[in-house]
Design an enzyme around this catalytic site. Sequence first.
Site, PDB file in Angstrom:
ATOM      1  N   PHE A 137      31.914  40.638  46.340  1.00  0.00           N
ATOM      2  CA  PHE A 137      31.238  39.382  45.078  1.00  0.00           C
ATOM      3  C   PHE A 137      33.059  38.383  44.459  1.00  0.00           C
ATOM      4  CE2 PHE A 137      30.319  36.454  41.053  1.00  0.00           C
ATOM      5  CZ  PHE A 137      29.433  36.498  41.892  1.00  0.00           C
ATOM      6  N   ASP A 222      41.233  40.853  44.327  1.00  0.00           N
ATOM      7  CA  ASP A 222      40.147  39.922  43.919  1.00  0.00           C
ATOM      8  C   ASP A 222      40.606  41.283  42.134  1.00  0.00           C
ATOM      9  OD1 ASP A 222      38.603  39.210  41.854  1.00  0.00           O
ATOM     10  OD2 ASP A 222      37.359  38.529  43.972  1.00  0.00           O
ATOM     11  N   LYS A 251      38.639  36.282  33.435  1.00  0.00           N
ATOM     12  CA  LYS A 251      37.599  37.013  32.817  1.00  0.00           C
ATOM     13  C   LYS A 251      38.465  37.232  31.471  1.00  0.00           C
ATOM     14  CE  LYS A 251      34.336  39.149  35.552  1.00  0.00           C
ATOM     15  NZ  LYS A 251      33.023  38.467  35.648  1.00  0.00           N
TER      16      LYS A 251
HETATM   17  C1  LIG Z   1      35.052  40.299  41.886  1.00  0.00           C
HETATM   18  C2  LIG Z   1      35.211  39.362  40.435  1.00  0.00           C
HETATM   19  N1  LIG Z   1      35.456  38.496  41.739  1.00  0.00           N
HETATM   20  C3  LIG Z   1      34.708  36.816  41.264  1.00  0.00           C
HETATM   21  C4  LIG Z   1      34.269  36.624  40.091  1.00  0.00           C
HETATM   22  C5  LIG Z   1      33.873  35.012  39.215  1.00  0.00           C
HETATM   23  O1  LIG Z   1      34.886  34.880  38.779  1.00  0.00           O
HETATM   24  P1  LIG Z   1      33.292  33.505  37.992  1.00  0.00           P
HETATM   25  O2  LIG Z   1      32.719  34.175  37.651  1.00  0.00           O
HETATM   26  O3  LIG Z   1      34.778  33.187  36.925  1.00  0.00           O
HETATM   27  O4  LIG Z   1      33.880  32.367  38.612  1.00  0.00           O
HETATM   28  C6  LIG Z   1      33.955  37.666  39.589  1.00  0.00           C
HETATM   29  C7  LIG Z   1      32.871  37.315  38.733  1.00  0.00           C
HETATM   30  O5  LIG Z   1      31.669  38.846  38.412  1.00  0.00           O
HETATM   31  C8  LIG Z   1      34.661  38.942  40.166  1.00  0.00           C
HETATM   32  O6  LIG Z   1      33.248  39.977  39.201  1.00  0.00           O
END
Ligand SMILES: Cc1ncc(COP(=O)(O)O)c(C=O)c1O
Length: 396
Positions: A137, A222, A251
């Site tokens: 994700f 990520d 986050k």
């Molecule tokens: C690993 C990861 N990358 C990216 C995102 C996306 O972040 P945002 O919701 O702040 O765009 C998330 C959101 O849950 C995530 O868990």
Amino acid sequence: MTNREIIDATDRTQVGVYARFPVAFVRGEGARLWDADGKPYVDFFTGLAVNNLGHAHPRIVAAIREQAAKLLHVSNLYYNRPAAELGELLVAHSFADRVFFSNSGAEANEAAIKLARKYGAEQRGGRYEILTMLGSFHGRTLATLSATAQEKYQAGFQPLVPGFRYVPFGDFAAAASAVRDETIGILVEPIQGEGGVNVPPADYLRRLRDLCDERGLLLLFDEVQVGMGRTGTLFAYEHDSIRPDIMTLAKALGGGVPIGAMLTTEAIAAVLGLGAHGSTFGGNPLACAAGTAVLRSLLEDGVLDNCRAMSERIRKRLDAIRASVPMIRDIRGVGLILGIEIDRPGRPLVATALERGLVINCTADKVIRLLPPLTITAAEVDEGLAILEDVLRAAS
Ligand SMILES: Cc1ncc(COP(=O)(O)O)c(C=O)c1O
């Protein structure tokens, strides 16, 4: 407003994209939340890995108050002190030499994808393809959705952005054999969060690092969900004693104030020259002041030690519960991102826990995910786990 009034007003006016539980939280302190009707909860979710220092943390509150009274926003046409301070701190405590600030995880990943492509275009003969992992994700913008190898998020949004190819998570041989002339990098979550708290085999990330070095590829981590202390080290890559080339954060970086960041090395950052990328709010003084307070507290207040200690405490108790609750298939995770895989959909259990005053979450349908604050006390852990144990036993 009561819970009901807030719920009705929301459901009448907002686009219905969220499967919300019927509760409106109005106040928090540490690992506690209160809803609009005054009911208290123990928070094992932290707004999805955002409030790593708990709610209303004094250092974050003070930093935001002070900054709000001074200067909320300028523009990236000028310099600002909170962004300078947060950038310096991030560079001092990570592999990176350079930071680009965004407002969310998706935007941080967009910046990472664009940087990898530009690096491929300018330094690697036009390579552009990024390998990503099944079950990953990375966000909801079109490029990050295209990187996110899960059909349920992509359905209806085709055509996707080209230039991504998916390989199974944790399978080094599959990644190695997928690399081709067009490939510029590998994007991976060190632990998959939304995908089900999936922890890869012990040598997987290190082998990906070696592969990238051998083939001239960029390794992109990520760490939007697992960075900022969540796994018991400031960044998850530290567990493997390796360094990514590019890392994204969001986050927990702002402790609840929206902010994201893309970190990289001097040499790679150099391909993003003047005007190549940007954001109105990126590096916003308020968000960066909050980020600085978060990072300082993580580094100075023993938070990482507490994270590791509370992780052990939770794991021990969960292992004991597992011995007599057959619906539990697996318990996994690192630090305070923990997954309890069960043999059935977890949402009804999450709803029951909420009624009992415990906030937990379910991801990948059958994985109960625990993301308590890294500052949680042993007493709060025990209180939350007592409710969780009751809920699991009652459903067994
Ligand atoms: C690993 C990861 N990358 C990216 C995102 C996306 O972040 P945002 O919701 O702040 O765009 C998330 C959101 O849950 C995530 O868990």
